[in-house]
Motif scaffolding. Structure first.
Motif, short mmCIF file in Angstrom:
data_model
loop_
_atom_site.label_atom_id
_atom_site.label_comp_id
_atom_site.label_asym_id
_atom_site.label_seq_id
_atom_site.Cartn_x
_atom_site.Cartn_y
_atom_site.Cartn_z
N LEU A 57 0.81 -1.20 0.00
CA LEU A 57 0.00 0.00 0.00
C LEU A 57 0.85 1.27 0.00
O LEU A 57 0.55 2.24 -0.70
CB LEU A 57 -0.92 -0.01 1.23
CG LEU A 57 -2.11 0.95 1.20
CD1 LEU A 57 -3.12 0.53 0.15
CD2 LEU A 57 -2.76 1.01 2.58
N GLU A 58 1.92 1.26 0.78
CA GLU A 58 2.78 2.44 0.90
C GLU A 58 3.42 2.76 -0.45
O GLU A 58 3.45 3.92 -0.88
CB GLU A 58 3.85 2.18 1.95
CG GLU A 58 4.64 3.42 2.36
CD GLU A 58 3.82 4.41 3.15
OE1 GLU A 58 4.14 5.62 3.08
OE2 GLU A 58 2.85 4.00 3.82
N GLY A 61 0.77 4.04 -3.01
CA GLY A 61 0.42 5.44 -2.75
C GLY A 61 1.50 6.40 -3.21
O GLY A 61 1.21 7.45 -3.78
N TYR A 62 2.75 6.02 -3.00
CA TYR A 62 3.87 6.88 -3.41
C TYR A 62 3.94 6.99 -4.93
O TYR A 62 4.18 8.08 -5.47
CB TYR A 62 5.18 6.33 -2.85
CG TYR A 62 6.36 7.24 -3.08
CD1 TYR A 62 6.56 8.35 -2.27
CD2 TYR A 62 7.26 7.01 -4.11
CE1 TYR A 62 7.64 9.21 -2.49
CE2 TYR A 62 8.35 7.84 -4.33
CZ TYR A 62 8.53 8.95 -3.51
OH TYR A 62 9.60 9.79 -3.74
N ILE A 230 -4.05 2.25 6.55
CA ILE A 230 -3.28 3.48 6.41
C ILE A 230 -2.87 3.98 7.79
O ILE A 230 -3.72 4.25 8.65
CB ILE A 230 -4.10 4.56 5.68
CG1 ILE A 230 -4.49 4.06 4.28
CG2 ILE A 230 -3.30 5.85 5.57
CD1 ILE A 230 -5.34 5.02 3.51
N PHE A 233 -2.54 9.87 7.34
CA PHE A 233 -2.91 10.59 6.13
C PHE A 233 -2.10 11.89 5.99
O PHE A 233 -2.17 12.57 4.99
CB PHE A 233 -4.40 10.95 6.13
CG PHE A 233 -5.30 9.78 5.89
CD1 PHE A 233 -5.51 9.32 4.61
CD2 PHE A 233 -5.93 9.13 6.94
CE1 PHE A 233 -6.35 8.23 4.37
CE2 PHE A 233 -6.76 8.05 6.71
CZ PHE A 233 -6.97 7.61 5.43
N PRO A 348 0.46 12.89 0.57
CA PRO A 348 0.35 11.43 0.48
C PRO A 348 -1.06 10.90 0.68
O PRO A 348 -1.38 9.80 0.23
CB PRO A 348 1.27 10.94 1.61
CG PRO A 348 1.43 12.11 2.54
CD PRO A 348 1.32 13.32 1.67
N LYS A 352 -2.78 7.53 -1.03
CA LYS A 352 -3.15 6.44 -0.13
C LYS A 352 -4.63 6.08 -0.24
O LYS A 352 -5.00 4.91 -0.22
CB LYS A 352 -2.78 6.81 1.30
CG LYS A 352 -1.28 6.79 1.57
CD LYS A 352 -0.94 7.17 2.99
CE LYS A 352 0.56 7.09 3.26
NZ LYS A 352 0.90 7.49 4.64
N SER A 355 -5.24 4.25 -3.43
CA SER A 355 -4.64 2.91 -3.44
C SER A 355 -5.52 1.89 -2.73
O SER A 355 -5.29 0.69 -2.84
CB SER A 355 -3.26 2.96 -2.77
OG SER A 355 -3.37 3.29 -1.39
#
Length: 457
Positions: A57-58, A61-62, A230, A233, A348, A352, A355
């Protein structure tokens, strides 16, 4: 109707011309409409690629954040025109769907480092084409472009169908193609089609966004969206060039390089259409400089995107329609669009949240998008004369391209370096299209034509 008459007609219909500076309120409103038309198209490629490569996930999102940031920088360069780089039109750039299939292939073989190495290296091909545009157009003809665009759409439909069924995760846990997954995808498709048929232009422009929102909300109530994944945020995404490293895989570079070649020709068509709609000339030395600068920026911006851990950028054709709808052709509006994209990319939270979109929801939207890409390729092909040579080139290109998509194991006994080159149907079909279009000569056509004319006489 002469070319100058067409230009005057489009100019007379504009509220704000190319060099006009609209009031702040009008500029922001026009920029927001363009943003609606492109936002989903920018974030979808990294979502699809991340899903296919099973990224966490990280990282997903990036990648989304960097795609938005890279698109903002690219759009500013196109509109501003920095030296010879850029077309100086209200020309929006974003992550391109055309590269998804070869990028996934590169990622499966060499990871993110191989992807970004190919993105950066391949971009020089498009930059080179911008300098020799008049010659490359004799090799990469509309027929070749149409075949490759069609193969891109057809290859990606498989990716869309897998997402509709629940993605690779669903295949692993045995829930692939469950009633719930298919129903979610169908809901998104029906929603998009419903709003796309609306007579309200804003609903029509927002149809994909609305489809994703409705699908996302329904998925949330079904327990398919877990915000607890997450951690935070907040904060700001600080760009970290080459965060995932860079490696150079020849197969991946050639695969993306072929798509860069086709993208250069597509960019030329988009710039031509944009120039005409904006009331600018589409012939002469000034137009040649504008088109060359735009294609150069297309490649240069893709190189920047690769350095920022993002994917190739290309000019978005849908924004040409937006200029016609709004009557705003001012390139200064592009600065606002670029600013919005950069701001969204720095936070971000944006990446996120997106995603978390479940695969079936994303699949429903992308399946229609990919079908549209294939249809665009058919349209390009149909605009050409369907003589015997064209039929042969199409036949051999589609046969080879789709063969490796349908049955990848056909390459099992080839050396690894050759196998990596031909794993993508787009690469295989594109190479075959270019070579066959150049090599095939139908010598008896002219003779038969002359003979028939004599017989008629």
């Amino acid at each position: 109707m002469t070319q100058s008459t067409k230009t005057e007609l489009f100019t007379s219909e504009l509220i704000y011309k190319l060099e006009d500076r609209p009031p702040l309120r009008d500029a922001i409103f026009a920029a927001f409409q363009h943003l609606l038309a492109i936002f989903v198209a920018i974030i979808t490629p990294p979502l699809i690629i991340a899903s296919a490569l099973k990224l966490d996930l990280e990282t997903t999102g990036y990648l989304i954040s960097m795609s938005l940031l890279a698109s903002g920088i690219s759009t500013f360069i196109q509109c501003k025109k920095v030296g010879p780089i850029g077309c100086g039109l209200l020309c929006i750039q974003g992550t391109s769907f055309s590269f998804i299939s070869p990028i996934i292939g590169a990622g499966l073989n060499g990871g993110l480092a191989a992807i970004f190495g190919a993105v950066i290296s391949g971009s020089f091909i498009e930059m080179f084409i911008s300098r020799v545009l008049r010659y490359t157009r004799q090799i990469i003809t509309p027929l070749v472009s149409g075949i490759v665009v069609c193969l891109i759409g057809l290859s990606l439909i498989k990716v869309g169908v897998i997402a509709c069924g629940g993605g690779f995760g669903a295949k692993a846990d045995g829930t692939f193609a469950s009633v719930e997954n298919i129903s979610l995808a169908a809901l998104v498709i029906v929603t998009i089609l419903f709003f796309n048929r609306s007579s309200n232009r804003y609903l029509r422009m927002s149809s994909i966004v609305l489809g994703l929102i409705i699908g996302f909300v329904v998925a949330y109530f079904l327990g398919r969206v877990d915000f607890s994944q997450i951690d935070s945020f907040g904060g700001i995404n600080v760009p970290h060039p080459f965060k995932y490293g860079v490696t150079f895989d020849p197969g991946a570079i050639i695969g993306l390089g072929i798509v860069y070649m086709i993208t250069a020709i597509e960019a030329y068509g988009d710039i031509t259409a944009n120039s005409l709609i904006s009331g600018q000339k589409i012939e002469g030395s000034d137009f040649q400089k504008r088109s060359s600068g735009g294609i150069l920026a297309d490649g240069f911006n893709s190189m920047i995107a690769g350095c920022l851990n993002s994917f190739p950028n290309s000019i978005f054709a849908q924004n040409n329609g937006m200029i016609q709808l709004t009557g705003v052709a001012s390139r200064y509006v592009g600065f606002f669009i670029a600013g919005f994209l950069v701001i969204l990319g720095l936070f971000p939270a944006v990446g996120k949240v997106f995603s978390l979109i479940p695969d079936p929801v994303l699949g429903g939207a992308t399946l229609l998008m990919f079908g549209t890409v294939a249809a665009a390729g058919v349209r390009i092909i149909a605009s050409q004369e369907m003589n015997r040579k064209a039929i042969l080139v199409m036949a051999v290109s589609f046969s080879f391209g789709l063969a490796v998509e349908f049955e990848p194991d056909i390459l099992n006994f080839l050396p690894d370096n050759i196998k990596s080159l031909f794993t993508s149907g787009i690469t295989t079909g594109g190479l075959v299209a270019i070579i066959s279009n150049f090599m095939i000569r139908i010598k008896d056509e002219d003779k038969n034509t002359k003979g028939s004319k004599k017989a008629q006489a």
